[in-house]
Write a protein that holds these residues in place. Sequence first.
Motif, PDB file in Angstrom:
ATOM      1  N   ILE A  62       0.922  -1.256   0.258  1.00  0.00           N
ATOM      2  CA  ILE A  62       0.063  -0.048  -0.058  1.00  0.00           C
ATOM      3  C   ILE A  62       0.967   1.370  -0.097  1.00  0.00           C
ATOM      4  O   ILE A  62       0.696   2.185  -0.834  1.00  0.00           O
ATOM      5  CB  ILE A  62      -1.115  -0.012   1.274  1.00  0.00           C
ATOM      6  CG1 ILE A  62      -1.979  -1.099   1.292  1.00  0.00           C
ATOM      7  CG2 ILE A  62      -1.788   1.440   1.319  1.00  0.00           C
ATOM      8  CD1 ILE A  62      -2.856  -1.414   2.205  1.00  0.00           C
ATOM      9  N   LEU A  63       1.911   1.201   0.800  1.00  0.00           N
ATOM     10  CA  LEU A  63       2.823   2.496   0.880  1.00  0.00           C
ATOM     11  C   LEU A  63       3.668   2.582  -0.546  1.00  0.00           C
ATOM     12  O   LEU A  63       3.856   3.596  -0.910  1.00  0.00           O
ATOM     13  CB  LEU A  63       3.751   2.300   1.922  1.00  0.00           C
ATOM     14  CG  LEU A  63       3.276   2.528   3.327  1.00  0.00           C
ATOM     15  CD1 LEU A  63       4.236   2.760   4.376  1.00  0.00           C
ATOM     16  CD2 LEU A  63       2.510   4.060   3.455  1.00  0.00           C
ATOM     17  N   ALA A  64       3.967   1.470  -1.039  1.00  0.00           N
ATOM     18  CA  ALA A  64       4.588   1.679  -2.338  1.00  0.00           C
ATOM     19  C   ALA A  64       3.563   2.053  -3.295  1.00  0.00           C
ATOM     20  O   ALA A  64       4.273   2.861  -4.351  1.00  0.00           O
ATOM     21  CB  ALA A  64       4.974   0.296  -2.869  1.00  0.00           C
ATOM     22  N   ILE A  65       2.530   1.917  -3.610  1.00  0.00           N
ATOM     23  CA  ILE A  65       1.408   2.433  -4.324  1.00  0.00           C
ATOM     24  C   ILE A  65       1.412   3.841  -4.307  1.00  0.00           C
ATOM     25  O   ILE A  65       1.159   4.613  -4.948  1.00  0.00           O
ATOM     26  CB  ILE A  65      -0.007   1.513  -4.370  1.00  0.00           C
ATOM     27  CG1 ILE A  65       0.311   0.078  -4.675  1.00  0.00           C
ATOM     28  CG2 ILE A  65      -0.996   2.165  -5.210  1.00  0.00           C
ATOM     29  CD1 ILE A  65      -1.001  -0.933  -4.391  1.00  0.00           C
ATOM     30  N   ALA A  66       1.197   4.230  -2.900  1.00  0.00           N
ATOM     31  CA  ALA A  66       0.961   5.778  -2.447  1.00  0.00           C
ATOM     32  C   ALA A  66       2.276   6.345  -3.160  1.00  0.00           C
ATOM     33  O   ALA A  66       2.159   7.520  -3.365  1.00  0.00           O
ATOM     34  CB  ALA A  66       0.886   5.779  -1.108  1.00  0.00           C
ATOM     35  N   PHE A  67       3.518   5.769  -2.731  1.00  0.00           N
ATOM     36  CA  PHE A  67       4.617   6.433  -3.184  1.00  0.00           C
ATOM     37  C   PHE A  67       4.851   6.753  -4.672  1.00  0.00           C
ATOM     38  O   PHE A  67       4.976   7.879  -4.897  1.00  0.00           O
ATOM     39  CB  PHE A  67       6.050   5.281  -2.613  1.00  0.00           C
ATOM     40  CG  PHE A  67       7.202   6.031  -3.040  1.00  0.00           C
ATOM     41  CD1 PHE A  67       7.751   6.918  -2.224  1.00  0.00           C
ATOM     42  CD2 PHE A  67       8.038   5.718  -3.999  1.00  0.00           C
ATOM     43  CE1 PHE A  67       8.992   7.741  -2.499  1.00  0.00           C
ATOM     44  CE2 PHE A  67       9.164   6.237  -4.353  1.00  0.00           C
ATOM     45  CZ  PHE A  67       9.794   7.223  -3.547  1.00  0.00           C
ATOM     46  N   PHE A  68       4.468   5.722  -5.318  1.00  0.00           N
ATOM     47  CA  PHE A  68       4.471   5.744  -6.888  1.00  0.00           C
ATOM     48  C   PHE A  68       3.218   6.891  -7.381  1.00  0.00           C
ATOM     49  O   PHE A  68       3.411   7.816  -8.184  1.00  0.00           O
ATOM     50  CB  PHE A  68       4.315   4.552  -7.470  1.00  0.00           C
ATOM     51  CG  PHE A  68       5.509   3.682  -7.544  1.00  0.00           C
ATOM     52  CD1 PHE A  68       6.710   4.166  -7.983  1.00  0.00           C
ATOM     53  CD2 PHE A  68       5.514   2.432  -7.169  1.00  0.00           C
ATOM     54  CE1 PHE A  68       7.874   3.391  -8.209  1.00  0.00           C
ATOM     55  CE2 PHE A  68       6.457   1.641  -6.764  1.00  0.00           C
ATOM     56  CZ  PHE A  68       7.773   2.261  -7.431  1.00  0.00           C
ATOM     57  N   ALA A  69       2.258   6.859  -6.866  1.00  0.00           N
ATOM     58  CA  ALA A  69       1.039   7.800  -7.089  1.00  0.00           C
ATOM     59  C   ALA A  69       1.595   9.212  -6.697  1.00  0.00           C
ATOM     60  O   ALA A  69       1.303  10.072  -7.525  1.00  0.00           O
ATOM     61  CB  ALA A  69      -0.097   7.379  -6.349  1.00  0.00           C
ATOM     62  N   LEU A  70       2.018   9.287  -5.479  1.00  0.00           N
ATOM     63  CA  LEU A  70       2.635  10.692  -5.207  1.00  0.00           C
ATOM     64  C   LEU A  70       3.689  11.149  -6.003  1.00  0.00           C
ATOM     65  O   LEU A  70       3.714  12.424  -6.378  1.00  0.00           O
ATOM     66  CB  LEU A  70       2.749  10.846  -3.861  1.00  0.00           C
ATOM     67  CG  LEU A  70       1.816  10.695  -2.524  1.00  0.00           C
ATOM     68  CD1 LEU A  70       2.261  10.578  -1.288  1.00  0.00           C
ATOM     69  CD2 LEU A  70       1.071  12.097  -2.541  1.00  0.00           C
ATOM     70  N   SER A  71       4.709  10.466  -6.468  1.00  0.00           N
ATOM     71  CA  SER A  71       5.595  10.657  -7.345  1.00  0.00           C
ATOM     72  C   SER A  71       4.958  11.361  -8.643  1.00  0.00           C
ATOM     73  O   SER A  71       5.520  12.101  -9.109  1.00  0.00           O
ATOM     74  CB  SER A  71       6.652   9.532  -7.751  1.00  0.00           C
ATOM     75  OG  SER A  71       7.118   9.074  -6.309  1.00  0.00           O
ATOM     76  N   LEU A  72       4.262  10.693  -9.285  1.00  0.00           N
ATOM     77  CA  LEU A  72       3.224  11.071 -10.473  1.00  0.00           C
ATOM     78  C   LEU A  72       2.697  12.434 -10.449  1.00  0.00           C
ATOM     79  O   LEU A  72       2.792  13.220 -11.196  1.00  0.00           O
ATOM     80  CB  LEU A  72       2.470   9.848 -10.824  1.00  0.00           C
ATOM     81  CG  LEU A  72       3.232   8.770 -11.333  1.00  0.00           C
ATOM     82  CD1 LEU A  72       1.963   7.559 -11.652  1.00  0.00           C
ATOM     83  CD2 LEU A  72       3.883   8.935 -12.466  1.00  0.00           C
ATOM     84  N   ALA A  73       2.196  12.328  -9.185  1.00  0.00           N
ATOM     85  CA  ALA A  73       1.386  13.732  -8.899  1.00  0.00           C
ATOM     86  C   ALA A  73       2.404  14.991  -8.648  1.00  0.00           C
ATOM     87  O   ALA A  73       2.036  16.170  -9.306  1.00  0.00           O
ATOM     88  CB  ALA A  73       0.171  13.599  -7.591  1.00  0.00           C
ATOM     89  N   ILE A  74       3.540  14.791  -7.902  1.00  0.00           N
ATOM     90  CA  ILE A  74       4.239  15.879  -7.635  1.00  0.00           C
ATOM     91  C   ILE A  74       5.125  16.126  -9.036  1.00  0.00           C
ATOM     92  O   ILE A  74       5.274  17.342  -9.161  1.00  0.00           O
ATOM     93  CB  ILE A  74       5.385  15.487  -6.684  1.00  0.00           C
ATOM     94  CG1 ILE A  74       4.474  15.331  -5.317  1.00  0.00           C
ATOM     95  CG2 ILE A  74       6.555  16.481  -6.519  1.00  0.00           C
ATOM     96  CD1 ILE A  74       5.181  14.905  -4.102  1.00  0.00           C
ATOM     97  N   GLY A  75       5.416  15.233  -9.940  1.00  0.00           N
ATOM     98  CA  GLY A  75       5.975  15.377 -10.990  1.00  0.00           C
ATOM     99  C   GLY A  75       5.111  16.100 -12.024  1.00  0.00           C
ATOM    100  O   GLY A  75       5.622  16.901 -12.724  1.00  0.00           O
ATOM    101  N   ASN A  76       3.833  15.853 -12.240  1.00  0.00           N
ATOM    102  CA  ASN A  76       2.795  16.536 -13.013  1.00  0.00           C
ATOM    103  C   ASN A  76       2.841  18.102 -12.479  1.00  0.00           C
ATOM    104  O   ASN A  76       2.901  18.985 -13.344  1.00  0.00           O
ATOM    105  CB  ASN A  76       1.523  15.861 -12.816  1.00  0.00           C
ATOM    106  CG  ASN A  76       0.575  16.340 -13.696  1.00  0.00           C
ATOM    107  OD1 ASN A  76       0.915  17.052 -14.952  1.00  0.00           O
ATOM    108  ND2 ASN A  76      -0.677  16.070 -13.710  1.00  0.00           N
ATOM    109  N   LEU A  77       2.812  18.177 -11.078  1.00  0.00           N
ATOM    110  CA  LEU A  77       2.571  19.523 -10.732  1.00  0.00           C
ATOM    111  C   LEU A  77       3.661  20.634 -10.941  1.00  0.00           C
ATOM    112  O   LEU A  77       3.813  21.588 -11.175  1.00  0.00           O
ATOM    113  CB  LEU A  77       2.307  19.589  -9.095  1.00  0.00           C
ATOM    114  CG  LEU A  77       0.955  19.327  -8.731  1.00  0.00           C
ATOM    115  CD1 LEU A  77       1.006  19.194  -7.206  1.00  0.00           C
ATOM    116  CD2 LEU A  77       0.053  20.251  -9.237  1.00  0.00           C
TER     117      LEU A  77
END
Length: 108
Positions: free
Chosen positions: A58-73
């Motif tokens: 779950i934390l790995a999925i959250a880590f990748f999702a946050l990485s994509l969101a921060i990269g997009n922003l």
Amino acid sequence: MYEVLMVVYLLVALGLIGLILIQQGKGADMGASFGSGASGTLFGSSGSGNFLTRSTAILAIAFFALSLAIGNLSANHTKAEDSWNDLGTEAAQAVEVSTEQAEDKIPD
């Protein structure tokens, strides 16, 4: 919003590191090294997963999702003009304004 995501990203990364470090490896069981019957199954001798492996996933999925969101922003983020890079034009404008005021004060 960006700063909040960065703080959450850091907390998720630290949690992920901690969970990975406290887990025991698959080959750490004595029975697995000698080829016990249950270790050769699809999910291994520990079953389909315990709390640590599920929370790590779950934390790995959250880590990748946050990485994509921060990269997009950060990719769509426009930089504000830095006032220190353009000091020449502001100084020239200030000199023009001061010379105009000085010309108005000269008596005839």
